[in-house]
Design a protein around this motif. Structure first.
Motif, PDB file in Angstrom:
ATOM      1  N   ALA A 203      27.937  78.077  -5.536  1.00 22.88           N
ATOM      2  CA  ALA A 203      28.586  76.912  -6.132  1.00 22.88           C
ATOM      3  C   ALA A 203      27.576  75.912  -6.674  1.00 22.88           C
ATOM      4  CB  ALA A 203      29.484  76.232  -5.092  1.00 22.88           C
ATOM      5  N   HIS A 204      26.297  76.312  -6.752  1.00 23.77           N
ATOM      6  CA  HIS A 204      25.238  75.432  -7.222  1.00 23.77           C
ATOM      7  C   HIS A 204      24.386  76.167  -8.259  1.00 23.77           C
ATOM      8  CE1 HIS A 204      26.410  73.578  -3.416  1.00 23.77           C
ATOM      9  NE2 HIS A 204      25.880  72.460  -3.861  1.00 23.77           N
ATOM     10  N   PRO A 205      23.603  75.445  -9.045  1.00 22.17           N
ATOM     11  CA  PRO A 205      22.755  76.093 -10.044  1.00 22.17           C
ATOM     12  C   PRO A 205      21.750  77.058  -9.405  1.00 22.17           C
ATOM     13  CG  PRO A 205      22.907  73.736 -10.463  1.00 22.17           C
ATOM     14  CD  PRO A 205      23.532  73.968  -9.129  1.00 22.17           C
ATOM     15  N   VAL A 206      21.342  78.056 -10.171  1.00 19.97           N
ATOM     16  CA  VAL A 206      20.358  79.034  -9.699  1.00 19.97           C
ATOM     17  C   VAL A 206      18.980  78.368  -9.676  1.00 19.97           C
ATOM     18  CG1 VAL A 206      19.260  81.257 -10.166  1.00 19.97           C
ATOM     19  CG2 VAL A 206      21.703  80.929 -10.658  1.00 19.97           C
ATOM     20  N   PRO A 207      18.289  78.347  -8.530  1.00 17.10           N
ATOM     21  CA  PRO A 207      16.983  77.684  -8.459  1.00 17.10           C
ATOM     22  C   PRO A 207      15.870  78.583  -8.994  1.00 17.10           C
ATOM     23  CG  PRO A 207      17.555  78.554  -6.312  1.00 17.10           C
ATOM     24  CD  PRO A 207      18.723  78.842  -7.211  1.00 17.10           C
ATOM     25  N   ARG A 208      14.747  77.980  -9.316  1.00 19.09           N
ATOM     26  CA  ARG A 208      13.608  78.710  -9.867  1.00 19.09           C
ATOM     27  C   ARG A 208      13.117  79.826  -8.942  1.00 19.09           C
ATOM     28  NH1 ARG A 208      11.796  81.164 -13.725  1.00 19.09           N
ATOM     29  NH2 ARG A 208      12.736  79.442 -14.904  1.00 19.09           N
ATOM     30  N   PRO A 209      13.014  79.639  -7.612  1.00 17.53           N
ATOM     31  CA  PRO A 209      12.538  80.750  -6.778  1.00 17.53           C
ATOM     32  C   PRO A 209      13.391  82.011  -6.890  1.00 17.53           C
ATOM     33  CG  PRO A 209      12.444  78.705  -5.540  1.00 17.53           C
ATOM     34  CD  PRO A 209      13.165  78.403  -6.813  1.00 17.53           C
ATOM     35  N   VAL A 210      14.695  81.866  -7.098  1.00 16.77           N
ATOM     36  CA  VAL A 210      15.552  83.039  -7.262  1.00 16.77           C
ATOM     37  C   VAL A 210      15.239  83.734  -8.578  1.00 16.77           C
ATOM     38  CG1 VAL A 210      17.951  83.801  -7.575  1.00 16.77           C
ATOM     39  CG2 VAL A 210      17.382  82.156  -5.780  1.00 16.77           C
ATOM     40  N   LEU A 211      15.032  82.970  -9.645  1.00 16.93           N
ATOM     41  CA  LEU A 211      14.660  83.568 -10.932  1.00 16.93           C
ATOM     42  C   LEU A 211      13.286  84.247 -10.842  1.00 16.93           C
ATOM     43  CD1 LEU A 211      15.865  80.846 -13.468  1.00 16.93           C
ATOM     44  CD2 LEU A 211      16.979  83.014 -12.893  1.00 16.93           C
ATOM     45  N   ASP A 212      12.391  83.695 -10.030  1.00 17.28           N
ATOM     46  CA  ASP A 212      11.075  84.325  -9.859  1.00 17.28           C
ATOM     47  C   ASP A 212      11.209  85.691  -9.188  1.00 17.28           C
ATOM     48  OD1 ASP A 212       9.853  82.150 -11.016  1.00 17.28           O
ATOM     49  OD2 ASP A 212       9.302  81.205  -9.113  1.00 17.28           O
ATOM     50  N   ILE A 213      12.108  85.817  -8.209  1.00 18.68           N
ATOM     51  CA  ILE A 213      12.323  87.125  -7.570  1.00 18.68           C
ATOM     52  C   ILE A 213      12.956  88.087  -8.565  1.00 18.68           C
ATOM     53  CG2 ILE A 213      13.459  88.337  -5.664  1.00 18.68           C
ATOM     54  CD1 ILE A 213      13.389  85.681  -4.111  1.00 18.68           C
ATOM     55  N   LEU A 214      13.872  87.589  -9.389  1.00 16.79           N
ATOM     56  CA  LEU A 214      14.462  88.427 -10.438  1.00 16.79           C
ATOM     57  C   LEU A 214      13.383  88.927 -11.396  1.00 16.79           C
ATOM     58  CD1 LEU A 214      16.912  89.596 -11.980  1.00 16.79           C
ATOM     59  CD2 LEU A 214      17.069  87.387 -13.174  1.00 16.79           C
ATOM     60  N   ALA A 215      12.445  88.061 -11.758  1.00 14.70           N
ATOM     61  CA  ALA A 215      11.359  88.468 -12.648  1.00 14.70           C
ATOM     62  C   ALA A 215      10.497  89.547 -11.996  1.00 14.70           C
ATOM     63  CB  ALA A 215      10.500  87.255 -13.021  1.00 14.70           C
ATOM     64  N   ASP A 216      10.245  89.406 -10.693  1.00 17.13           N
ATOM     65  CA  ASP A 216       9.463  90.405  -9.968  1.00 17.13           C
ATOM     66  C   ASP A 216      10.187  91.747  -9.978  1.00 17.13           C
ATOM     67  OD1 ASP A 216       7.598  91.683  -8.402  1.00 17.13           O
ATOM     68  OD2 ASP A 216       7.997  90.525  -6.587  1.00 17.13           O
ATOM     69  N   LEU A 217      11.482  91.723  -9.755  1.00 20.37           N
ATOM     70  CA  LEU A 217      12.242  92.975  -9.779  1.00 20.37           C
ATOM     71  C   LEU A 217      12.235  93.587 -11.175  1.00 20.37           C
ATOM     72  CD1 LEU A 217      15.632  93.669  -8.062  1.00 20.37           C
ATOM     73  CD2 LEU A 217      15.298  94.298 -10.434  1.00 20.37           C
TER      74      LEU A 217
END
Length: 443
Positions: A203-217
């Protein structure tokens, strides 16, 4: 909104014969709809319930879905295997990463695969608590699960971030160890941190650390699809588009890199799980769930403070979902709804679905002579009678209470105030068109 190729729908909230107009319109536009189950409990000690498997299969067929997804979690415990009270968590709880739990999970996954008309993918969950004595990392656990069953993986990078904050687990190590070639698709979601605990809210915006893990994947493998999970508190359209664009950009700009994969041990041959193995898993899960929802002592080795945080979160979620399943209750009780429900939940663990829980809560209040306002109590009495139906009334404590003169008078007053009430001999049963979601759809 352009560029949306597919969506997910919580399976338990879909009625195969009455698809909502929104899903019908999406399918007519060629948008794929994937049913995402939350109540199967594949990580539980019991074998998957055949009725739940049949329901999941029906939803896949009704939506024309290419696959279905569920969670690596347990959602209920107790019962025959432990000779104890059946308990419902109302939430997805982590399974211990042990050989026993893995054997049970693998057999349950194979049972589900045989019952479903399309491939199954299973999701790693977020957790507040850790099991003592675990024998594998998350990546090793998932690797062996895939090796033994051939199941696909739904990797939630937001859950990897949650487990990093809450349990100190390294997302990069998990990605190193899991079989990325088995990924069916990826979840991305937002959350928030409070008192050192990350809450996976959707229910909240996606934070940068989550996008960083997505980039790693994405640097290791190009995911077949990425889905933004947003269950409530929806932003305006422009903000939602910006979040989707950020996800697309993260995947597109990920630089391929060399990496090594830690191989899990060779999987044993496919054999039936011994009854004593299921019983060991059942006893451990029942002890944990009882501590979380029934106030029993914390099992040895668990962090008591974390269990209390998880217990409060389960109660709050239970109150929220009951308010959605039965929105009349907060209306009747007003500001007293949540305090009354929390007091009820402290001594009454959930043993059925949320609809049953709403009825039991109302009965609990009425037996205690609440609410104190006679008009509100009469309205609640009528509400309970309408939704209980003729059969459940017989022999219940509140039925005996209703035999008193005071209760009958309150009921008659409530009926006079309720337009269109079906009358004393025809209690209505308002269950058509809505499916009771056992755990609410949050991961």
């Amino acid at each position: 909104m352009p560029g949306i190729d597919w969506v997910e729908a919580v399976a338990e909230n879909v009625c195969p014969g009455h698809l909502p107009d929104s899903l019908v319109r999406l399918r007519e536009r060629g948008v794929t709809v994937v049913p995402h189950g939350v109540s199967l409990g594949l990580g539980g000690a019991e074998r998957p319930d055949q009725a739940r498997l049949t329901a999941l299969a029906e939803r896949a067929e009704a939506l024309g879905s290419p696959l279905v997804t569920e969670h690596i979690a347990f959602v209920r415990a107790g019962g025959a295997l432990t000779a104890s009270q059946h308990l419902e968590a109302g939430h997805l709880l982590p399974v211990p990463r042990t050989r026993d739990a893995l054997a049970v999970l693998c057999e349950n996954v194979r049972i589900a695969q045989d019952a479903l008309p399309v491939p199954l993918a299973v999701e790693n969950i977020a957790a507040l608590i850790s099991w003592p004595g675990e024998e594998m990392t998350e990546g090793q656990f998932l690797y062996e699960l895939v090796e033994r069953t051939g199941v696909r993986l739904l990797i939630d990078v937001a859950n990897l971030h949650t487990n990093h904050v809450n349990r100190g687990e390294d997302p990069a190590r998990a990605l190193d160890e899991l079989p990325v070639e088995a990924i069916a698709y990826v979840h991305v979601a937002g959350g928030f941190e409070r008192d050192g605990v990350w809450h996976d809210s959707h229910a909240h915006p996606v934070p940068r650390p989550v996008l960083d893990i997505l980039a790693d994947l994405a640097a290791r493998t190009r995911p077949p699809g990425v889905l933004l999970e947003r269950d409530e508190n929806f932003p305006e359209e422009g903000e939602l588009e910006r979040e989707l664009d950020a996800i697309r950009e993260t995947v597109a700009s990920a630089s391929p890199k060399a990496f090594t994969t830690s191989q899990a041990s060779t999987a044993p041959p496919k054999t039936a799980v011994a009854p004593e193995t299921r019983q060991r898993v059942a006893l451990s899960q029942a002890a944990l769930l009882s501590a979380l929802v029934a106030g029993t002592p914390a099992p040895e080795g668990f962090d008591g403070a974390r269990l209390r945080v998880q217990s409060r979160a389960l109660t709050a979620k239970r109150a929220d979902v009951v308010a959605k399943v039965a929105p009349e209750l907060p209306t009747i009780l007003g500001d007293g709804y949540r305090p009354a429900f929390f007091a009820y939940a402290r001594t009454r663990p959930m043993t059925g679905g949320y609809r049953r829980d709403a009825l039991d809560f109302a009965e609990h209040l009425l037996l205690a002579g609440r609410p104190e306002d006679p008009e509100a109590r009469g309205t609640l009495t009528a509400w309970w009678l309408e939704r209980s139906g003729p059969a459940p009334l017989e022999g219940r404590p509140f039925t005996r209470w209703l035999r008193t003169r005071t209760a009958r008078l309150a009921l008659r007053r409530a009926r006079r105030r309720t337009p269109g009430h079906p009358g004393p001999d025809l209690p209505a049963h308002h269950d058509h068109g809505v499916v009771d979601a056992d755990p609410a759809p949050a991961t």
